[in-house]
Design a protein around this motif. Structure first.
Motif, PDB file in Angstrom:
ATOM      1  N   GLU A  10       9.169  17.410 -27.186  1.00 14.35           N
ATOM      2  CA  GLU A  10       9.575  16.707 -25.963  1.00 14.35           C
ATOM      3  C   GLU A  10      10.492  15.542 -26.285  1.00 14.35           C
ATOM      4  N   GLU A  31       3.877  19.211 -29.536  1.00 10.63           N
ATOM      5  CA  GLU A  31       4.447  19.186 -28.180  1.00 10.63           C
ATOM      6  C   GLU A  31       5.187  17.874 -27.942  1.00 10.63           C
ATOM      7  N   ARG A  45       8.178  26.563 -27.659  1.00  4.29           N
ATOM      8  CA  ARG A  45       7.821  27.938 -27.326  1.00  4.29           C
ATOM      9  C   ARG A  45       6.904  28.568 -28.364  1.00  4.29           C
ATOM     10  N   TYR A  68      13.191  19.205 -26.320  1.00  8.84           N
ATOM     11  CA  TYR A  68      12.919  20.637 -26.361  1.00  8.84           C
ATOM     12  C   TYR A  68      11.610  20.983 -25.683  1.00  8.84           C
ATOM     13  N   GLU A  69      11.574  22.197 -25.154  1.00  8.72           N
ATOM     14  CA  GLU A  69      10.325  22.778 -24.688  1.00  8.72           C
ATOM     15  C   GLU A  69       9.832  23.686 -25.805  1.00  8.72           C
TER      16      GLU A  69
END
Length: 136
Positions: free
Chosen positions: A116, A112, A123, A120-121
Motif C-alpha cells: 500500500e 499489505e 495480489r 500497490y494492491e
C-alpha cells in the motif's frame, strides 16, 4: 480445497495411468515437501514398477498443469507441494533440509502495508526464510 490431486488432474484432461494415480495419491497424502527421490521411494513401495523417470515426468506434468508447486531452497533438491494448499510461508532449516510451514498474521499485515505504501494492491507473495536452529 475440496478436490483431490487426481480429480484436478482429470478435470484438466490429463491421462491418469495407474502409476500417475499412485504418485498423485502419495503427493496428496504427503504432509511434508518431498523431492522426486522421496516420492519415488514412497510410490515404489506401493507399486515397485514405478521408475524414477516416471516420477520426474509426472511431477513435471503436474507442475505444468498447475497441480503442483515446485519449491527450490538452494540445496539442489526441488521439492513439491499441492498448488491448492492454503496460503503459507516456508522456513528452510539449512542444517537438516526440513521445510517448516507457517503463517503469521503480523507478517501478512506488514506485507499489505508495504505494498500500500508503495502504491500497490498486493495480489500474492512468496516468503522463504532460511535459518539454522539456535544452540541452547
Amino acid at each position: 480445497m475440496t478436490d483431490t490431486i487426481i480429480e484436478r488432474c482429470e478435470a484438466k484432461g490429463l491421462r491418469m495411468t495407474g502409476q500417475r494415480r499412485t504418485i498423485a495419491t502419495v503427493l496428496q497424502d504427503s504432509g511434508d515437501h518431498p523431492d522426486a527421490e522421496e516420492l519415488h521411494a514412497r510410490a515404489s513401495a506401493i507399486d515397485p514398477g514405478i521408475s524414477i523417470a516416471t516420477v520426474y515426468r509426472t511431477v513435471k506434468l503436474f507442475e505444468e498443469a498447475g497441480i503442483l508447486d515446485r519449491l527450490e531452497f538452494g540445496d539442489g533438491r526441488a521439492r513439491y507441494e499441492d498448488a491448492e494448499r492454503d496460503h503459507h510461508d516456508h522456513l528452510f532449516d539449512m542444517n537438516s533440509g526440513e521445510v517448516i510451514e507457517f503463517c503469521d498474521p503480523d507478517i501478512e499485515a506488514l506485507q499489505e502495508k508495504i505494498a500500500e505504501r508503495l502504491g500497490y494492491e498486493l495480489r500474492g507473495h512468496k516468503l522463504e526464510l532460511y535459518g539454522v536452529p539456535k544452540r541452547k
